[in-house]
Design an enzyme around this catalytic site. Structure first.
Site, mmCIF file in Angstrom:
data_model
loop_
_atom_site.group_PDB
_atom_site.id
_atom_site.type_symbol
_atom_site.label_atom_id
_atom_site.label_comp_id
_atom_site.label_asym_id
_atom_site.label_seq_id
_atom_site.Cartn_x
_atom_site.Cartn_y
_atom_site.Cartn_z
ATOM 1 N N ASP A 1 0.863 -1.179 0.000
ATOM 2 C CA ASP A 1 0.000 0.000 0.000
ATOM 3 C C ASP A 1 0.899 1.229 0.000
ATOM 4 O OD1 ASP A 1 -2.187 -1.584 -0.012
ATOM 5 O OD2 ASP A 1 -2.748 -1.263 2.081
ATOM 6 N N ASP B 1 0.606 3.960 1.609
ATOM 7 C CA ASP B 1 0.675 4.724 2.858
ATOM 8 C C ASP B 1 1.387 3.981 3.987
ATOM 9 O OD1 ASP B 1 -1.228 2.781 3.169
ATOM 10 O OD2 ASP B 1 -2.892 4.132 3.591
ATOM 11 N N TRP C 1 -13.498 -1.259 -0.865
ATOM 12 C CA TRP C 1 -12.583 -1.561 0.228
ATOM 13 C C TRP C 1 -12.865 -2.914 0.880
ATOM 14 C CZ3 TRP C 1 -12.976 -2.763 5.332
ATOM 15 C CH2 TRP C 1 -11.793 -2.720 6.072
ATOM 16 N N GLU D 1 -10.220 -8.397 -0.202
ATOM 17 C CA GLU D 1 -9.321 -8.994 -1.198
ATOM 18 C C GLU D 1 -8.089 -9.623 -0.547
ATOM 19 O OE1 GLU D 1 -9.246 -5.851 -0.470
ATOM 20 O OE2 GLU D 1 -7.101 -5.566 -0.212
ATOM 21 N N ASP D 2 -7.603 -9.013 0.537
ATOM 22 C CA ASP D 2 -6.432 -9.588 1.222
ATOM 23 C C ASP D 2 -6.805 -10.883 1.940
ATOM 24 O OD1 ASP D 2 -8.027 -8.075 2.879
ATOM 25 O OD2 ASP D 2 -6.389 -7.069 3.922
ATOM 26 N N MET E 1 1.531 4.035 9.381
ATOM 27 C CA MET E 1 0.613 4.352 8.281
ATOM 28 C C MET E 1 0.366 5.863 8.237
ATOM 29 S SD MET E 1 -3.113 2.773 7.531
ATOM 30 C CE MET E 1 -4.136 4.202 7.641
ATOM 31 N N HIS F 1 -5.195 9.197 6.835
ATOM 32 C CA HIS F 1 -5.952 9.856 5.753
ATOM 33 C C HIS F 1 -7.413 9.490 5.848
ATOM 34 C CE1 HIS F 1 -6.270 5.978 3.596
ATOM 35 N NE2 HIS F 1 -5.103 5.745 4.160
ATOM 36 N N ARG G 1 -10.964 8.119 4.177
ATOM 37 C CA ARG G 1 -11.244 7.084 3.171
ATOM 38 C C ARG G 1 -11.402 7.738 1.798
ATOM 39 N NH1 ARG G 1 -12.469 2.030 3.817
ATOM 40 N NH2 ARG G 1 -13.355 2.158 5.903
HETATM 41 C C1 BGC Z 1 -10.979 -6.652 5.751
HETATM 42 C C2 BGC Z 1 -9.568 -6.585 5.231
HETATM 43 C C3 BGC Z 1 -8.814 -5.542 5.989
HETATM 44 C C4 BGC Z 1 -8.863 -5.838 7.467
HETATM 45 C C5 BGC Z 1 -8.118 -4.834 8.304
HETATM 46 C C6 BGC Z 1 -10.954 -6.906 7.241
HETATM 47 O O1 BGC Z 1 -12.263 -6.897 7.761
HETATM 48 O O2 BGC Z 1 -11.698 -7.691 5.112
HETATM 49 O O3 BGC Z 1 -9.578 -6.313 3.866
HETATM 50 O O4 BGC Z 1 -7.473 -5.509 5.551
HETATM 51 O O5 BGC Z 1 -10.201 -5.881 7.892
HETATM 52 O O6 BGC Z 1 -8.592 -3.547 8.167
#
Ligand code: BGC
Length: 367
Positions: free
Chosen positions: A218, A220, A280, A283-284, A310, A313, A315
């Site tokens: 990322d 930031d 948002w 995906e991770d 971090m 900022h 959203r």
């Molecule tokens: C989200 C992730 C995010 C994590 C931390 C989770 O609920 O699905 O994408 O990285 O929270 O913020």
């Protein structure tokens, strides 16, 4: 009278002797100081050399202006790597460089990271004279152990990018990596798609150079310790393990967001990342599910070494939480083989080579 002149002569003789002795003393003191100053200068030069062990063969460009590239330029790049061969000097026999050590001797450990004083691209460029066009670098004195493409998903975060470049370039050079920085900018104003941009970064970086490791970061997030090496490991690596935003701890064990790295092989084993997480979140977690269901585990630095900061900022517009994410995450196993790098489609709108990074603006479509 004769006695007086003898006394005068003796006095004169002694005075002369004293003057000569003083002169000799003066000369020897001068010589000693001169020789010592040579020593100091030599030691200083050696020290400078060690500090500058991150030097490059060719200095970077001197302007911040990008060099837009036409299709022909890009085709050329595919054939030839960006950097000239190491140790190539006209008329000199080719020296074989040794591999860089497993742990770089240039690392300094914990770092001070602050965002209250603005930084400029010009300043960062001046402080990193060994970078090459497009944000490329490789060590001069040894062969880097890994060729790392750093991929940053991006949209309208120029201020954050300035901090990222300011802090990361010196760190990555001290880590003795052969690396390139790729900022993948989502064109248009559709909802943001982080994971798809990461896939694009993987594909585009490989068109330029034979990278074997990919760091996904990322824009930031800044590491607070240079021992947190931005390279690949025998298992996929999660690098941003203790973020200030989460009180310097992991928010949950499966967390794989922020900064991570994967070798080409690990990335291909999971068919890359999902292309259909718009907005948002999630995906991770999908990437984590892909790794886990492919029999891989996550490697991490210690909480101390993995500290990072971090940049605060608001959203971003067009990046609201994705309401479909929970449902998607629940089905990774079924979807991952259909949706990923194999099914990736996008259009490159513009490629710009800046002194500190390569910016690729892409159309990734819409949900
Ligand atoms: C989200 C992730 C995010 C994590 C931390 C989770 O609920 O699905 O994408 O990285 O929270 O913020």
């Amino acid at each position: 009278m004769a006695g007086d002149s003898t006394v005068n002569f003796n006095l004169l003789h002694r005075t002369c002797k004293l003057v000569v002795l003083l002169c000799l003393l003066h000369i020897s003191v001068t010589v000693v100081f001169y020789v010592r100053s040579l020593d100091i200068r030599f030691a200083f030069a050696q020290n400078q050399q060690t500090r500058n062990a991150v030097t490059q063969l060719n200095p970077g460009r001197t302007t911040l202006e990008p060099e837009p590239e036409g299709p022909a330029d890009r085709a050329d790049e595919k054939k030839a790597p960006e950097l000239p061969p190491q140790e190539e000097k006209a008329g000199e026999p080719e020296k074989t460089l040794e591999k860089c050590p497993e742990t770089s001797p240039l690392l300094v450990g914990p770092l001070r990271v602050e965002f209250n004083i603005p930084v400029t691209l010009e300043q960062t460029k001046d402080e990193n004279p060994n970078l090459q066009r497009g944000g490329r670098f490789r060590p001069k004195d040894c062969v880097a152990l890994q060729k790392v493409a750093i991929i940053i998903p991006f949209r309208n975060r120029d201020e954050h990018l300035k901090f990222w470049l300011y802090y990361l370039h010196p760190i990555l050079q001290r880590q003795q990596l052969d690396y390139g920085v790729y900022v993948i900018n989502q064109g248009g104003s559709e909802i943001f798609n982080r994971a798809k941009l990461l896939n694009v970064g993987y594909a585009e970086a490989l068109k330029e150079y034979d990278y074997d490791c990919f760091v996904f970061s990322d824009v930031d997030l800044i590491p607070m310790d240079d021992r947190n090496t931005y390279k690949c490991f025998s298992q996929p690596r999660h690098l941003s393990v203790s973020m200030d935003k989460f009180g310097f701890r992991l928010p949950y064990n499966q967390y794989f967001g922020g900064v991570s790295s994967m070798s080409k092989e690990q990335y291909l084993k999971i068919n890359g990342f999902p292309n259909n997480y718009w907005g948002w979140g999630g995906e991770d977690d999908d990437i984590y599910n892909r790794l886990a269901s492919s029999g891989m585990s996550i490697s991490r630095p210690s909480g101390e070494v993995g500290k990072c900061r971090m940049i605060r900022h608001q959203r971003d517009k067009q990046n609201d939480p994705n309401p479909q994410r929970f449902d998607r995450i629940a089905h990774t196993r079924e979807t991952m083989h259909k949706d990923g790098i194999k099914s990736l489609s996008y259009k490159v709108l513009k490629t710009e080579k800046f002194p500190l990074f390569t910016k690729i603006t892409v159309d990734v479509g819409k949900p």
